[in-house]
Design an enzyme around this catalytic site. Structure first.
Site, short mmCIF file in Angstrom:
data_model
loop_
_atom_site.label_atom_id
_atom_site.label_comp_id
_atom_site.label_asym_id
_atom_site.label_seq_id
_atom_site.Cartn_x
_atom_site.Cartn_y
_atom_site.Cartn_z
N LYS A 1 13.36 -14.69 -10.13
CA LYS A 1 12.93 -13.71 -11.13
C LYS A 1 11.95 -14.34 -12.11
O LYS A 1 10.96 -13.75 -12.50
CB LYS A 1 14.18 -13.21 -11.85
CG LYS A 1 14.19 -11.78 -12.24
CD LYS A 1 14.76 -10.80 -11.27
CE LYS A 1 14.14 -10.76 -9.92
NZ LYS A 1 14.81 -9.87 -9.01
N LYS B 1 6.43 -4.11 -4.18
CA LYS B 1 7.84 -3.71 -4.23
C LYS B 1 8.41 -3.57 -2.83
O LYS B 1 9.51 -4.02 -2.55
CB LYS B 1 7.94 -2.39 -4.98
CG LYS B 1 9.34 -1.80 -5.06
CD LYS B 1 10.11 -2.48 -6.14
CE LYS B 1 11.54 -2.00 -6.28
NZ LYS B 1 12.37 -3.08 -6.87
N ARG C 1 5.07 0.27 -5.96
CA ARG C 1 5.11 -0.52 -4.74
C ARG C 1 4.25 -1.79 -4.84
O ARG C 1 4.38 -2.68 -4.00
CB ARG C 1 4.62 0.33 -3.55
CG ARG C 1 5.51 1.53 -3.28
CD ARG C 1 4.81 2.53 -2.42
NE ARG C 1 4.69 2.09 -1.05
CZ ARG C 1 5.52 2.41 -0.07
NH1 ARG C 1 6.56 3.17 -0.31
NH2 ARG C 1 5.33 1.99 1.15
N CYS D 1 0.81 -1.21 0.00
CA CYS D 1 0.00 0.00 0.00
C CYS D 1 0.85 1.26 0.00
O CYS D 1 1.91 1.31 0.61
CB CYS D 1 -0.88 0.06 1.24
SG CYS D 1 -1.91 -1.37 1.47
N GLU E 1 18.49 -16.52 -7.64
CA GLU E 1 17.96 -15.25 -8.15
C GLU E 1 17.26 -15.48 -9.50
O GLU E 1 16.20 -14.93 -9.77
CB GLU E 1 19.11 -14.23 -8.28
CG GLU E 1 18.84 -12.98 -9.09
CD GLU E 1 17.79 -12.04 -8.48
OE1 GLU E 1 17.28 -12.32 -7.38
OE2 GLU E 1 17.48 -11.02 -9.14
N HIS F 1 20.25 -36.01 -5.39
CA HIS F 1 19.58 -36.34 -4.13
C HIS F 1 18.11 -35.97 -4.16
O HIS F 1 17.50 -35.78 -3.12
CB HIS F 1 20.28 -35.64 -2.96
CG HIS F 1 21.71 -36.08 -2.79
ND1 HIS F 1 22.04 -37.35 -2.38
CD2 HIS F 1 22.87 -35.44 -3.04
CE1 HIS F 1 23.36 -37.47 -2.35
NE2 HIS F 1 23.89 -36.33 -2.76
N TRP G 1 -2.71 -2.87 -1.43
CA TRP G 1 -2.25 -4.23 -1.68
C TRP G 1 -2.96 -5.07 -0.63
O TRP G 1 -2.66 -4.96 0.56
CB TRP G 1 -0.73 -4.30 -1.53
CG TRP G 1 -0.12 -5.61 -1.91
CD1 TRP G 1 0.19 -6.04 -3.17
CD2 TRP G 1 0.27 -6.67 -1.02
NE1 TRP G 1 0.73 -7.30 -3.11
CE2 TRP G 1 0.80 -7.71 -1.80
CE3 TRP G 1 0.22 -6.84 0.36
CZ2 TRP G 1 1.28 -8.89 -1.26
CZ3 TRP G 1 0.70 -8.03 0.91
CH2 TRP G 1 1.23 -9.04 0.10
N GLU H 1 8.58 -14.83 -10.41
CA GLU H 1 7.94 -13.54 -10.13
C GLU H 1 7.22 -12.97 -11.34
O GLU H 1 6.09 -12.53 -11.24
CB GLU H 1 8.99 -12.50 -9.71
CG GLU H 1 9.40 -12.52 -8.28
CD GLU H 1 10.38 -11.39 -7.98
OE1 GLU H 1 10.10 -10.59 -7.09
OE2 GLU H 1 11.43 -11.31 -8.66
N ASN I 1 -1.79 2.34 5.43
CA ASN I 1 -0.82 1.34 4.97
C ASN I 1 -0.34 0.59 6.20
O ASN I 1 0.15 1.22 7.13
CB ASN I 1 0.35 2.05 4.26
CG ASN I 1 1.54 1.10 4.02
OD1 ASN I 1 1.37 -0.11 3.94
ND2 ASN I 1 2.72 1.67 3.91
N GLY I 2 -0.46 -0.74 6.18
CA GLY I 2 0.00 -1.52 7.33
C GLY I 2 -1.05 -2.55 7.71
O GLY I 2 -1.96 -2.84 6.93
C1 G6P Z 1 9.95 -7.53 -2.42
C2 G6P Z 1 10.36 -7.14 -3.84
C3 G6P Z 1 11.71 -7.77 -4.17
C4 G6P Z 1 12.74 -7.38 -3.12
C5 G6P Z 1 12.28 -7.73 -1.71
C6 G6P Z 1 13.17 -7.12 -0.64
O1 G6P Z 1 9.67 -8.89 -2.38
O2 G6P Z 1 9.39 -7.56 -4.77
O3 G6P Z 1 12.13 -7.32 -5.45
O4 G6P Z 1 13.94 -8.05 -3.40
O5 G6P Z 1 10.96 -7.21 -1.47
O6 G6P Z 1 13.04 -5.72 -0.68
P1 G6P Z 1 14.13 -4.71 -0.12
O7 G6P Z 1 13.56 -3.36 -0.39
O8 G6P Z 1 14.26 -5.00 1.35
O9 G6P Z 1 15.40 -4.99 -0.86
#
Ligand code: G6P
Length: 608
Positions: free
Chosen positions: A484, A603, A27, A2, A480, A503, A75, A487, A99-100
Site C-alpha cells: 500500500k 484497478k 480502473r 482500459c 500489505e 539474514h 492504460w 502504491e 481494451n486488451g
Molecule cells: C490491481 C489493483 C489491486 C488489486 C489487484 C488484484 O493491482 O490495483 O488493488 O489488489 O489488482 O485485483 P482483483 O480485482 O483480482 O482483486
C-alpha cells in the site's frame, strides 16, 4: 486498466459517454477519448492525454455531436500515453475502442503494411481499425467486416466499433476482457462493467468469451465466435447510479477505509445464521473431509489475503495449502492432486492472471471456489462455487475494504472446513465465530483513533525506504502495508518475516530506514521483540502496531506506537490490516500524491 463504452440512442451521446468514462476512471488510465457519428453520418473524434479533465477541455474546443458514440480510457501497454496513441482509432470509415492486448499485432501490422497501409500510432489496437476498414471495403457490410476482423485477432479484447454512413449500428465484441450490454428505451449501451452503465441501464447482459453483438436503437443480436446467433441472459445490476460518490470524504480511499466495518459486517451477516450464529456457506461439490489440498492464488492485495488464509487453513482446518501469485502459478508445472480445491480471490473477478489460473486448474479437475466482490464477473460465471463478499463498489485503485471482506470470507471458510473435517469442536467453532462477529465494532474503534497513525505517518513521509516486519498470520499484513505504501506514496517499502531480518535486511538499517512492526501480543510476540531489539541495536527507528499488553513491553523500544484493541490472534490480521492501510493513506496526504489513481497503476488488470 482500459475501459470502454458505447451508446446508440436518441439523445446527444457525448455527455452520456463522458459520464460513463468518469465511472470507468477508477480502473486506472492515462489518456482518454470519444468518437461520435455526427448528423452527417461522419465520424469525429476528440482525444486527450492525461486525466478526463483534459478531455473535457478538449471537448469544449471540439464539441462532438451525434447520438452514437464510443469512448475509451486508456492504460498504455503499447506506445506512450500520448494524445496520438489515445483511442478511439479511426481508419477510413470506421472507429474502434479496445481494451486488451492483440498478441499477434506485429504480424498483422506487417501484413497490412505490405498492402500499403500506413500506421499513425504505436498501439497494438490500430491493427483492428485497419482490418475492419479493409474488410468493410471488401464486404461492404459492417457485420461481415467485424466477423472477419475478429477471426484474425489473437489475445484479449473488448471492442466497440462504429461505422460512417451507418447511423443505426454499434458493434461490440469480447474475448478475454469484459464487456456488458445495457438495455434502454430506444437506446442501447456497451460498457466494460455494470458500474459504467449504472446511470444508463440496470438491465445488463454480460457477454461470454468469443461473443460479439450488433446493437441498433431497437434491438440487440448476440453471436458466438463461429457467427451463430446465441441468447444470453439479461440480469438486473445491483450497483445503483448513486453508489460511487465520495460522501463528503476527500478521497475514495478515505471513504473506503471508513467502510471497513460495514464491509466486514455485511459480509459476515450474509453467511452467519442470526439464530444459530453458525456459518452457512454453499455446500461444496466435494467431500471436505477427504480434500487432499487447497491451492490458493490471486494478485496484489487479494494474494496477501490468501496468504493469511494459508496460515488459518493449515493451523485450524489442518489442510495442506499451496499458494503463489497467479502470474507465477499459471506457468509453474505444479502436480495437482486428484479432486483438489482451488481457492481464487479477486475483488473484480476479471484479473487476467487469476482468471488464467482458474481455467488451467479447472482443466486439471480441481474444484474451483472463488471469493469475489463482483459475483457476476467472468470468474463468477466460471467457478463451481462463488463465495461473495459484500464490500460494495471499490473505486480507489488501492484495495482497502475488499481486503478485509476477503479475509472475513476466508476466515468463515476456514471455520466451515474445520467443522466439516472435524478439526474443531462446537465450542471452538462458536468462539472463532464470535471473534469474527466482534470485529466490526473493534474496527470502528480503530478508525475513531487515528491520531497515532498520523504521527507515525509523519516519520514515514520523511523516509526513502521503509521496512515492514511481521510474523505468522500477520506476516501478510506487513506485505500489505509495504504494498500500500509503495502504491500510493511512491516510497520504497519491503516486507520481511521478522525472523529473517538477520539474514539480509538488517544491513539496511540505520536512522533513515524506519522499521514498521505488525506486533500483536500473540504466541510469537517474544520472538518479535527480540527481532526488534536487533534492529534497535543498529540505530533503527521502531514504529509498532500493537495492543495494550504489547505496548507495555514495547515502550522501551518503540519510537512510535499505534495501540489497537485487544483481539484474539485468529482475527488479528483482519484488524491490523485497517491501520496499516490507513498509514499509507496518511503518508500519501503528506506527500501530496494522487491517492485514488496512483501513477501507472490500474484497478482491474485485464491483461497479463
Ligand atoms: C490491481 C489493483 C489491486 C488489486 C489487484 C488484484 O493491482 O490495483 O488493488 O489488489 O489488482 O485485483 P482483483 O480485482 O483480482 O482483486
Amino acid at each position: 486498466m482500459c475501459g470502454i463504452c458505447g451508446v446508440i440512442g436518441h439523445r446527444p451521446a457525448t455527455p452520456l459517454v463522458f459520464e460513463a468514462l468518469r465511472r470507468l476512471e477508477y480502473r486506472g488510465y492515462d489518456s482518454a477519448g470519444i468518437a461520435t457519428l455526427d448528423n452527417a453520418k461522419h465520424i469525429t473524434r476528440c482525444r486527450a492525454a492525461g486525466k478526463l479533465d483534459n478531455l473535457e477541455n478538449a471537448l469544449k474546443e471540439t464539441p462532438l455531436e451525434g447520438s452514437i458514440a464510443i469512448g475509451h480510457t486508456r492504460w498504455a501497454t503499447h506506445g506512450l500515453p500520448t494524445t496520438n496513441n489515445a483511442h478511439p482509432h479511426q481508419v477510413g470509415k470506421v472507429a474502434i475502442v479496445h481494451n486488451g492486448i492483440i498478441e499477434n499485432f506485429a504480424s498483422l501490422k506487417k501484413e497490412l503494411e505490405s498492402l500499403g497501409r500506413h500506421f499513425t500510432t504505436e498501439t497494438d489496437s490500430e491493427v483492428i481499425a485497419h482490418l475492419l476498414d479493409l474488410y468493410l471495403r471488401e464486404e461492404n457490410d459492417p457485420q461481415k467486416a467485424a466477423f472477419r476482423t475478429l477471426k484474425r485477432l489473437e489475445g484479449a479484447y473488448a471492442l466497440a466499433m462504429i461505422f460512417e454512413d451507418y447511423d443505426n449500428l454499434l458493434i461490440g465484441a469480447r474475448h478475454g476482457a469484459p464487456l456488458a450490454i445495457g438495455y434502454g428505451e430506444g437506446e442501447m449501451f456497451l460498457g466494460s462493467d455494470s458500474l459504467a452503465l449504472a446511470p444508463l441501464s440496470c438491465q445488463i447482459t454480460y457477454l461470454e468469451d468469443g461473443d460479439w453483438c450488433v446493437l441498433t436503437r431497437e434491438a440487440v443480436q448476440i453471436f458466438d465466435f463461429d457467427g451463430q446467433k446465441v441468447e444470453r441472459p439479461i440480469q438486473t445490476a445491483s450497483f445503483s447510479s448513486g453508489s460511487i460518490g465520495k460522501d463528503g470524504y476527500k478521497h475514495f480511499m478515505e471513504k473506503e477505509l471508513h467502510e471497513h466495518p460495514v464491509a466486514i459486517g455485511q459480509t459476515l451477516q450474509r453467511i452467519i445464521d442470526p439464530v444459530t450464529r453458525r456459518i452457512t456457506l454453499p455446500s461444496p461439490p466435494f467431500d471436505p473431509a477427504s480434500l487432499p489440498r487447497i491451492t490458493i492464488t490471486a494478485c496484489g492485495s487479494a494474494y496477501y489475503a490468501g496468504l493469511v488464509g494459508r496460515y488459518w487453513l493449515e493451523s485450524i482446518a489442518k489442510l495442506p495449502v499451496e499458494s503463489d501469485v497467479a502470474s507465477e502459478l499459471r506457468y509453474r508445472d505444479v502436480p495437482q492432486p486428484n479432486q483438489g480445491m482451488a481457492l481464487l480471490i479477486s475483488q473484480s473477478g476479471e484479473t487476467a492472471d487469476t482468471l488464467g489460473v482458474l481455467r488451467s486448474l479447472k482443466a486439471q479437475n480441481q474444484h474451483i471456489v472463488s471469493i469475489l466482490n463482483v459475483e457476476h464477473s467472468t470468474m463468477g460465471r466460471e467457478s463451481d462455487v462463488v463465495l461473495g463478499m459484500v464490500a460494495g463498489p471499490e473505486i480507489s485503485v488501492a484495495s482497502t475494504k475488499a481486503f478485509t471482506a476477503q479475509l472475513s470470507v476466508i476466515a468463515a471458510l476456514t471455520i466451515t472446513l474445520a467443522r466439516l473435517r472435524g478439526t474443531i469442536d462446537d465450542k471452538r467453532e462458536a468462539e472463532l465465530t464470535s471473534h469474527l462477529l466482534d470485529l466490526p465494532s473493534k474496527v470502528v474503534d480503530v478508525l475513531s483513533h487515528i491520531d497515532s497513525i498520523k504521527s507515525m505517518a509523519r516519520v514515514i513521509s520523511q523516509a526513502r525506504d521503509v521496512l515492514f516486519l511481521g510474523r505468522g498470520s500477520c506476516m501478510p499484513i506487513a506485505q500489505e502495508g509495504a504494498l500500500k505504501l509503495k502504491e500510493i506514496t511512491y516510497i520504497h517499502a519491503e516486507a520481511y518475516p521478522a525472523g529473517e531480518l538477520k539474514h539480509g535486511p538488517i544491513s539496511l538499517i540505520d536512522q533513515t530506514v524506519p522499521v514498521v512492526a505488525i506486533a500483536p501480543s500473540n504466541i510469537l510476540f517474544d520472538k518479535m521483540i527480540s527481532n526488534l531489539q536487533e534492529a534497535k541495536a543498529r540505530g533503527g527507528r521502531i514504529l509498532a502496531f500493537t495492543d495494550e499488553a504489547g505496548a507495555s513491553r514495547l515502550e522501551a523500544i518503540a519510537d512510535e506506537m499505534v495501540i489497537l484493541p485487544t483481539v484474539d490472534a485468529f482475527v488479528a490480521p483482519i484488524l491490523y490490516a485497517v491501520p496499516v492501510q490507513y498509514l499509507a493513506y496518511e503518508v500519501a496526504l503528506l506527500k501530496g500524491t494522487d491517492v485514488d489513481q496512483p501513477r501507472n497503476l490500474a484497478k482491474s488488470v485485464t491483461v497479463e
